[in-house]
Every structure is written in structure tokens, then in C-alpha cells.
Scaffold this motif. Structure first.
Motif, PDB file in Angstrom:
ATOM      1  N   PHE A   1     -10.904   7.056   5.393  1.00 35.30           N
ATOM      2  CA  PHE A   1     -11.932   6.488   4.374  1.00 35.30           C
ATOM      3  C   PHE A   1     -13.269   7.055   4.469  1.00 35.30           C
ATOM      4  O   PHE A   1     -14.000   7.452   3.411  1.00 35.30           O
ATOM      5  CB  PHE A   1     -12.058   5.045   4.278  1.00 35.30           C
ATOM      6  N   GLN A  57     -15.166   9.764   1.860  1.00 32.69           N
ATOM      7  CA  GLN A  57     -16.450   9.425   1.333  1.00 32.69           C
ATOM      8  C   GLN A  57     -17.407  10.423   1.617  1.00 32.69           C
ATOM      9  O   GLN A  57     -18.216  10.781   0.927  1.00 32.69           O
ATOM     10  CB  GLN A  57     -16.856   8.130   1.791  1.00 32.69           C
ATOM     11  N   PHE A  75     -21.763   0.510  -0.684  1.00 37.95           N
ATOM     12  CA  PHE A  75     -20.255   0.401  -0.143  1.00 37.95           C
ATOM     13  C   PHE A  75     -20.282  -0.874   0.499  1.00 37.95           C
ATOM     14  O   PHE A  75     -19.351  -1.826   0.230  1.00 37.95           O
ATOM     15  CB  PHE A  75     -19.442   1.404   0.614  1.00 37.95           C
ATOM     16  N   SER A  76     -20.866  -0.977   1.587  1.00 39.91           N
ATOM     17  CA  SER A  76     -20.850  -2.116   2.344  1.00 39.91           C
ATOM     18  C   SER A  76     -21.114  -3.493   1.749  1.00 39.91           C
ATOM     19  O   SER A  76     -20.665  -4.522   1.911  1.00 39.91           O
ATOM     20  CB  SER A  76     -21.778  -1.885   3.746  1.00 39.91           C
ATOM     21  N   ASN A 103     -18.771  -4.682  -1.056  1.00 40.16           N
ATOM     22  CA  ASN A 103     -17.523  -5.212  -0.217  1.00 40.16           C
ATOM     23  C   ASN A 103     -17.868  -6.530   0.361  1.00 40.16           C
ATOM     24  O   ASN A 103     -17.108  -7.460   0.310  1.00 40.16           O
ATOM     25  CB  ASN A 103     -17.334  -4.154   0.900  1.00 40.16           C
ATOM     26  N   ALA A 109      -5.950  -0.032  -1.629  1.00 38.67           N
ATOM     27  CA  ALA A 109      -7.173   0.441  -1.634  1.00 38.67           C
ATOM     28  C   ALA A 109      -6.981   1.890  -1.348  1.00 38.67           C
ATOM     29  O   ALA A 109      -7.685   2.820  -2.188  1.00 38.67           O
ATOM     30  CB  ALA A 109      -7.881  -0.100  -0.416  1.00 38.67           C
ATOM     31  N   MET A 169      -8.723   4.617  -4.073  1.00 37.78           N
ATOM     32  CA  MET A 169      -9.671   5.471  -3.462  1.00 37.78           C
ATOM     33  C   MET A 169      -9.762   6.716  -3.932  1.00 37.78           C
ATOM     34  O   MET A 169     -10.404   7.368  -4.414  1.00 37.78           O
ATOM     35  CB  MET A 169      -9.782   5.163  -2.009  1.00 37.78           C
ATOM     36  N   THR A 181     -17.670   2.656  -5.441  1.00 34.81           N
ATOM     37  CA  THR A 181     -18.459   1.251  -5.149  1.00 34.81           C
ATOM     38  C   THR A 181     -17.640   0.221  -5.566  1.00 34.81           C
ATOM     39  O   THR A 181     -17.752  -0.918  -5.044  1.00 34.81           O
ATOM     40  CB  THR A 181     -20.074   1.381  -5.812  1.00 34.81           C
ATOM     41  N   ASN A 195     -14.507  -0.551  -3.333  1.00 34.42           N
ATOM     42  CA  ASN A 195     -15.018  -1.273  -2.398  1.00 34.42           C
ATOM     43  C   ASN A 195     -15.313  -2.879  -2.902  1.00 34.42           C
ATOM     44  O   ASN A 195     -15.126  -3.488  -1.880  1.00 34.42           O
ATOM     45  CB  ASN A 195     -16.379  -0.706  -1.778  1.00 34.42           C
ATOM     46  N   ILE A 239     -11.963  -4.204  -2.748  1.00 32.85           N
ATOM     47  CA  ILE A 239     -11.473  -4.051  -1.528  1.00 32.85           C
ATOM     48  C   ILE A 239     -11.888  -5.470  -0.953  1.00 32.85           C
ATOM     49  O   ILE A 239     -11.116  -6.325   0.050  1.00 32.85           O
ATOM     50  CB  ILE A 239     -11.655  -2.778  -0.633  1.00 32.85           C
ATOM     51  N   GLY A 240     -12.983  -5.728  -0.921  1.00 30.28           N
ATOM     52  CA  GLY A 240     -13.794  -6.699  -0.209  1.00 30.28           C
ATOM     53  C   GLY A 240     -12.934  -8.157  -0.776  1.00 30.28           C
ATOM     54  O   GLY A 240     -12.978  -9.298   0.329  1.00 30.28           O
TER      55      GLY A 240
END
Length: 418
Positions: A244, A248, A262-263, A266, A300, A304, A314, A317, A320-321
Motif C-alpha cells: 500500500f 501510494q 489518508f490516516s 481512516n 481494500a 485501491m 482518500t 481509506n 477501509i477504516g
């Protein structure tokens, strides 16, 4: 009253721990490369060595923990040692350019010895303090607060680092000091947990606990079923870690700002969905919901590679979260549910030991697939392994349902509630 107090203290402890670790952890690669000039080999060791060191720590760790009178005190000592070693990284830039990267590799590897003991003792302690019927709501609440905290800290740290040059040492040293300050708060709330008096065990019982660290645990069928499913799924999940990041950075050309986005997205979806997972796990069963969460995680990698558009990634993500929240909550819940309470520490230690092996092998295998078959095939193969783990959870869930239907007591109990 003691139970409610312990739950609140654990939330406070989790929030402080999240601040302490998230303030710098996510930016260690930037620190290593941008400030210390670490090579690719050294970066690989930073990723791989922690799993090996943590695995080695779990061998004596379960035996030590079975002997101690207070799991809380054991957790306090190991947590403090871990955070202290992490804080020492702030002195690494004062070393020579040749020595500094290797010192960073050594400290990160070394701190995972007490770190593994800290995680093991905390899990075992919480398994004792929080009864099974309350774990779903407790862990969903705690995970929600720690995820909110992680989101805020991640964004704030990224914004703070943006104010300085990439090779500046000063902002990282500030973050290491601040992280250690919150580590002291983390330890303070850990100390305040109230334990029940430890029952004295006979020498032969202690000897039995030692033996169960290895092969004895695999005689307990619910635990074996969980281990097979969890390790298969985790192998697929961790195969994608390196892939991943490479996708990215190299394919989508994501910058540090986009990585923060992204973080944060998520983590935001984890916050929103965590209560949903706890509620439906109570309704449909932990194992059945693990199938749903694992199947969601399996989508995911395939999603992706559809596009390199950063806005699209984004959104992925964010998607995915939702399932990360479910797997984080339900995997640990299922570990506690499938392990006998009497030897809980030993069963948790065996799981963490095997998980450490997966944590070392799976990312390397993912990169191997990438080099052999290319990005698209590596992503699809990763998704396939994840889906195999999901289907394994479904198989176990259906077996449990079939067993319940053939159990007269459970059928009678279900009739009374209907």
C-alpha cells in the motif's frame, strides 16, 4: 464500582498511550531518512526487527507473568521501560552520521522487548478485570476514544512538522519529549487500576502453566479454530502493509499532506463505526461479524488499484477504516472468548508469539509478490488471502451455529427468549 473505575482508568490510560506513541511513530520513516539519512537496508530493519524481538520476548514473558503477584505492576514496569527507550531516540542525532541510523535501528528493535511484555501483561490484566459480557461495549468505547485521539494527534503532528525543514532535528526532539511526558501520564493511570487479590496456586499448577505455553494450548479446540482463522487473515492483512505504501508513494505520488489525509479519514470512519460493530457482534455473534469485517478488509487491495487519483484513494481509506475498526475490536474479543480464563496469559502469549512471526514474514512476502508479478497481481493476491481468512471465520461461525442447534439446553434457552 471497582469495575466502572477500572474501565474509566483504562480509557484515560489508552488516550495518554495514544498521544505518547502517535506523536512520533508515524513519522519515524521521515525522521530516519530526512534527518539521519538511513539507507534502504536500515529502513527494512526498522520494519522487520521489532517483530523478531517482540517474538523472542514472549517466550519468557508468559512464564514471568504467570509467576508475578500483580499483572498491573508488571504492565507498569514494562510500559515505562518501553517509553523510556523510545524517548532516548531524541539523543540519536548527536551521534556521528554513520552511527546515528544504526542507533535508531537498535533502539527501535530493543524497545520491542519490553513493548511485547507490556502488551501481553495489559491484555491479560484487562481480561481479568473486564467480564466477558461487558467487553464488547468497553472495548468499543475505549477504541473510539483512542481513535479520536489518534486522529487529532496525527493531524496536529503533521501540521507541526510542516513548519520546519525536512532535515531539522528540533521538531522531532520536541515531539519525543512531549511523547515521554504523556507516557508518564499513561503509566500513572495504569498504576491506579485496582486488581482483585491473586489466588495462590500450587507448585504443580504453576508447572502446568509453564507446559501449556507451548503445545498444550492447541488441545483447546475453540482456541485452535480462532488461531487458524486469525493467522490466515493477519497474513493477508499484513501482506498489504508495504505494498500500500509503495503504491501510494510511487504510483499515486502522494505527499506527506495526503498521507495525513489518508490516516485521518481512516480513523474518522473507525470512530463512526466502532459502536456498530459492538452492537451487531452482540446480536449476531463475534465470529460471524469477524467474517464481515475480514471480508470488508479483503476488498481494500482490489479497490485501491482501480485509480491513482488521490481523492479516490482518500475515499478508499474511509471505506477501509470501517472494517479496520471491526477487526481491531473483534479479534481481541474473540481471543479472550476462545481462551480458558484460568490460563489466559499463556493463550494470549502464544497468539502474540505466532502473530509476531506473521508480522515479520507477511510484509516481506508481499514485497516478493510485488517484485515477481507487479503491483496489480500483488494486490489481487493479497485480497485473495484476506478473503480466505474471512471465509475461515464464516466456516467457524456456521459450525458454532450448527452446534447450538444440536445443543438441547441452548435450544431451550433460545425458545425462552423468543
Amino acid at each position: 464500582m471497582k469495575l466502572n473505575s477500572n474501565e474509566k482508568l483504562s480509557v484515560y490510560n489508552g488516550v495518554a498511550s495514544t498521544v505518547s506513541t502517535n506523536a512520533v511513530n508515524g513519522y519515524i520513516p521521515l525522521f530516519a531518512i530526512g534527518v539521519l539519512g538511513a539507507t534502504n537496508t536500515q529502513m527494512g530493519l526498522i520494519t522487520s526487527l521489532p517483530s523478531i524481538i517482540g517474538m523472542l520476548a514472549l517466550i519468557p514473558g508468559a512464564m514471568w507473568l504467570n509467576r508475578v503477584k500483580s499483572k498491573r505492576n508488571f504492565a507498569v514496569a514494562s510500559t515505562f521501560a518501553t517509553r523510556l527507550l523510545f524517548m532516548l531516540i531524541l539523543f540519536v542525532p548527536f551521534l556521528s552520521p554513520q552511527s546515528a541510523p544504526w542507533a535508531l535501528v537498535g533502539l527501535i528493535a530493543l524497545m520491542n522487548f519490553p513493548g511485547a511484555l507490556s502488551g501481553l501483561s495489559w491484555q491479560s490484566m484487562i481480561g481479568d478485570l473486564v467480564p466477558e459480557e461487558r467487553r464488547g461495549n468497553f472495548f468499543s468505547s475505549r477504541n473510539r476514544w483512542t481513535t479520536i485521539t489518534a486522529m487529532i494527534v496525527t493531524f496536529s503532528t503533521g501540521f507541526f512538522l510542516e513548519q520546519f525543514n525536512e532535515d531539522s532535528v528540533f521538531p522531532y526532539q520536541v515531539l519525543f519529549i512531549a511523547g515521554f511526558g504523556f507516557a508518564l501520564v499513561e503509566v500513572f493511570y495504569l498504576i491506579k487500576h485496582k486488581e482483585s487479590p491473586v489466588e495462590q496456586t500450587l507448585p504443580e499448577e504453576k508447572e502446568g502453566q509453564k507446559k501449556r505455553f507451548s503445545w498444550e494450548v492447541f488441545k483447546h479446540k475453540p482456541y485452535v479454530a480462532f488461531i487458524i482463522c486469525a493467522l490466515l487473515f493477519n497474513f493477508g492483512a499484513q501482506m498489504g502493509w508495504s505494498i500500500f505504501s509503495i503504491y501510494q508513494i510511487k504510483e499515486a505520488n502522494a505527499t506527506a499532506l495526503w498521507f495525513s489525509m489518508f490516516s485521518v479519514t481512516n480513523q474518522l470512519s473507525q470512530i463512526v463505526s466502532i459502536k456498530w460493530w459492538a452492537r451487531f457482534a452482540d446480536k449476531y455473534g463475534n465470529t460471524m461479524m469477524l467474517f464481515v469485517a475480514a471480508a470488508g478488509m479483503a476488498t481494500a487491495p482490489a479497490l485501491m488499484i482501480v485509480s491513482t487519483n488521490l481523492y479516490y484513494i482518500t475515499i478508499i481509506n474511509l471505506w477501509i477504516g470501517i472494517f479496520v475498526a471491526g477487526t481491531n475490536l473483534l479479534l481481541f474479543n474473540q481471543l479472550l472468548n476462545s481462551s480458558p480464563q484460568k490460563h489466559l496469559t499463556t493463550y494470549i502469549a502464544n497468539y502474540n508469539f505466532l502473530l509476531a512471526i506473521i508480522g515479520f514474514l507477511a510484509p516481506q512476502f508481499g514485497v516478493l509478490l510485488l517484485n515477481m508479478f507487479g503491483m496489480g497481481s500483488a494486490m489481487i493476491l493479497t485480497a485473495s488471502v484476506r478473503m480466505m481468512g474471512a471465509l475461515a471465520f464464516l466456516f467457524v461461525a456456521l459450525k458454532l451455529l450448527a452446534g447450538d442447534r444440536h445443543d438441547p439446553k441452548k435450544v431451550e434457552l433460545a425458545a425462552e427468549h423468543s
